[in-house]
Scaffold this motif. Structure first.
Motif, PDB file in Angstrom:
ATOM      1  N   THR A  30       5.960  -5.876   1.194  1.00 20.37           N
ATOM      2  CA  THR A  30       6.284  -5.164   1.972  1.00 20.37           C
ATOM      3  C   THR A  30       7.666  -4.501   1.954  1.00 20.37           C
ATOM      4  N   ASP A  31       7.776  -3.239   2.218  1.00 19.27           N
ATOM      5  CA  ASP A  31       9.105  -2.617   2.027  1.00 19.27           C
ATOM      6  C   ASP A  31       9.663  -2.761   3.629  1.00 19.27           C
ATOM      7  N   LEU A  60       1.101  -4.466   1.141  1.00 15.99           N
ATOM      8  CA  LEU A  60      -0.036  -4.871   0.157  1.00 15.99           C
ATOM      9  C   LEU A  60      -0.081  -6.268  -0.032  1.00 15.99           C
ATOM     10  N   SER A  61      -1.261  -6.643   0.271  1.00 15.25           N
ATOM     11  CA  SER A  61      -1.733  -8.175  -0.124  1.00 15.25           C
ATOM     12  C   SER A  61      -2.896  -8.382  -0.847  1.00 15.25           C
ATOM     13  N   VAL A  89      -7.916  -7.170  -2.231  1.00 13.37           N
ATOM     14  CA  VAL A  89      -6.659  -6.367  -2.159  1.00 13.37           C
ATOM     15  C   VAL A  89      -6.704  -5.443  -0.971  1.00 13.37           C
ATOM     16  N   THR A  90      -5.678  -5.536  -0.074  1.00 18.07           N
ATOM     17  CA  THR A  90      -5.594  -4.669   0.953  1.00 18.07           C
ATOM     18  C   THR A  90      -4.283  -3.945   0.955  1.00 18.07           C
ATOM     19  N   TYR A  91      -4.443  -2.658   1.628  1.00 18.97           N
ATOM     20  CA  TYR A  91      -3.130  -1.853   1.754  1.00 18.97           C
ATOM     21  C   TYR A  91      -3.129  -1.343   3.175  1.00 18.97           C
ATOM     22  N   ALA A  92      -1.944  -1.347   3.752  1.00 19.32           N
ATOM     23  CA  ALA A  92      -1.758  -1.143   5.077  1.00 19.32           C
ATOM     24  C   ALA A  92      -0.664  -0.082   5.070  1.00 19.32           C
ATOM     25  N   TYR A  93      -1.051   1.143   5.764  1.00 13.25           N
ATOM     26  CA  TYR A  93       0.260   2.049   5.999  1.00 13.25           C
ATOM     27  C   TYR A  93       0.679   1.877   7.557  1.00 13.25           C
ATOM     28  N   ASN A  94       1.803   1.585   7.726  1.00 15.16           N
ATOM     29  CA  ASN A  94       2.663   1.493   8.996  1.00 15.16           C
ATOM     30  C   ASN A  94       1.749   0.288  10.003  1.00 15.16           C
TER      31      ASN A  94
END
Length: 457
Positions: free
Chosen positions: A308-309, A315-316, A351-356
């Protein structure tokens, strides 16, 4: 919660000395779901503990909250720590199923409310907290207990090492686990209860869920090394009826079923890593008058990575590999298994990507393979195979919108919602392939599109 690759045997009931305490709490009042009651207790948005603001996937802070017994937080609450969850949606398979997946439903294109759950989630005393779930199944039209995790936890130090130790009383091995790489809260976090599901899965991957009680003791040492061990034991028919189940659900666990877990984690601010091992040994004695047993020895390895930024991007990734050795003397001698020595392997990667923490895309791969056994894996019209194979392989694609759960959400912490599309595709299904036509049905005919909603208040 309905899980992909659910075991054909519903599971083993379990109780050790602390079990009666847990059941007593349950009667008086499938990582935890992001319950609004937890957010009310901590005074923090759900996104603080959960990677996409709502759902079982935990952040490093969320794992610490669970590790410490669900008791953190000093926000003033005006209502008890109660929450309600509703799941449902629309299920379409590539080809209509041979028979309706449940009473009152069609062979395809079903609109459903899959489950309605009531939770107690939060602190009981200074060092005791609980996650208790009761669920009404829209498919079965029946209410029973669901996941249970009652914890006692304390923090201390030994020399220059910090230690958090505790005890979990729970009813589903790995439901107490801190990571989403083990079966209890693994990907995919929601599936359709009306979709086709592969016949085989290791005992630890749901085979004992909601039919067991047990207690495990755990310790996290210096925030790096996690150790846990305990045991489970079968419940009587009477206790099964008390929890909304029946005597027919009793798999007749013989003696104790030991469970163990070890993991190592490293948290480097933006990057988090963990790797671990876990196992469960289960003995079933279907006929009390015959000494023969079925034994299941499960050993798994798992890993988690999170990035995480601190803002827009998250991203996990999770990996799980389980090997099960089956010694099936009881089933073999009764004629329900073709061999008394089998094995089963299960591999899952997601794999999971989350935006905001609002827009979410995910992909999961799964593969199970093992010994052919026409007794255990009997041919069925929807299997796409008649060779007694447990082999299934495929993928899950997901796209979701999560509007609430962040600090700037107008509904926080009272309302959570996930809306999404999920597609499950099969390259192999119970031994059948895309071009296999043993029953007029190929593996790809079981491909499923699930449009869902997931609400908690």
């Amino acid at each position: 919660m309905t899980r992909l690759c659910q075991a054909p045997v519903r599971g083993v009931q379990i109780a050790i000395l602390l079990a009666s305490t847990a059941v007593g709490l349950f009667s008086t009042t499938r990582t935890a779901v992001a319950l609004p009651s937890f957010a009310r207790q901590t005074g923090l948005p759900c996104a603080r503990c959960h990677t996409v603001a709502y759902g079982p996937a935990l952040t490093a802070y969320g794992r610490q909250f669970k590790l410490n017994g669900y008791v953190w937080g000093d926000a003033k609450e005006v209502i008890p720590p109660i929450a309600v969850m509703v799941q449902g949606g629309f299920t379409h398979t590539e080809k209509a199923q041979t028979e309706p997946p449940a009473d009152h439903f069609a062979t395809n294109d079903n609109l459903s409310v899959d489950q309605v759950s009531l939770f107690y989630g939060g602190r009981i005393t200074q060092h005791i907290g609980a996650f208790v779930q009761v669920t009404y199944s829209g498919e079965d039209r029946h209410t029973s207990w669901d996941n249970l995790d009652v914890r006692y936890a304390r923090a201390t130090s030994i020399g220059d090492k910090s230690v958090v130790f505790g005890v979990s009383v729970n009813n589903n091995p790995t439901v107490q686990d801190l990571w989403n790489s083990t079966p209890g809260w693994g990907f995919p976090y929601i599936t359709s209860g009306l979709a086709p599901s592969p016949a085989a899965a290791p005992m630890i991957a749901g085979g004992l869920g909601q039919l067991v009680l047990g207690a495990t003791a755990y310790a996290m040492i210096d925030d790096h090394l996690y150790l846990e061990a305990g045991a489970y034991r079968g419940l009587s028919d009477r206790w099964l009826r008390n929890t909304g189940l029946t005597a027919d659900d009793n798999p007749h666990v013989n003696g104790l079923a030991p469970y163990w877990r070890a993991a190592w984690q490293v948290d480097k601010k933006q990057n988090y890593f963990s790797v671990g091992v876990f196992g469960l040994n289960t003995k079933l004695q279907p006929d009390a008058s015959v000494p023969d047993e079925d034994r299941f020895n499960d050993v798994g390895v798992d890993a988690t990575y999170q990035y995480t930024d601190g803002g827009r991007n998250g991203l996990s990734a999770n990996l799980s590999l389980i090997h099960e050795k089956q010694t099936l003397d009881a089933s073999f001698h009764s004629g329900s298994s073709a061999s008394n020595s089998n094995h089963l392997n299960s591999l899952e990667l997601d794999v999971t990507y989350a935006y905001n923490q609002t827009w979410v895309g995910s992909i999961g791969l799964f593969n199970s393979n093992g010994s052919r056994d026409v007794g255990l894996y009997a041919p069925a019209p929807d299997s796409g195979s008649n060779n007694g194979s447990p082999n299934s392989r495929g993928y899950v694609l997901g796209l979701e919108y999560v509007p609430f759960g962040k600090s700037d959400s107008f509904a926080s912490p009272w309302l959570n919602l996930r809306i999404g599309l999920q597609y499950t595709g099969y390259e192999r299904y119970n031994g059948g392939t895309s071009n296999y036509d043993g029953f007029g049905r190929s593996a790809g005919d079981n491909d499923t599109l699930f449009a869902f909603f997931w609400l908690a208040i």
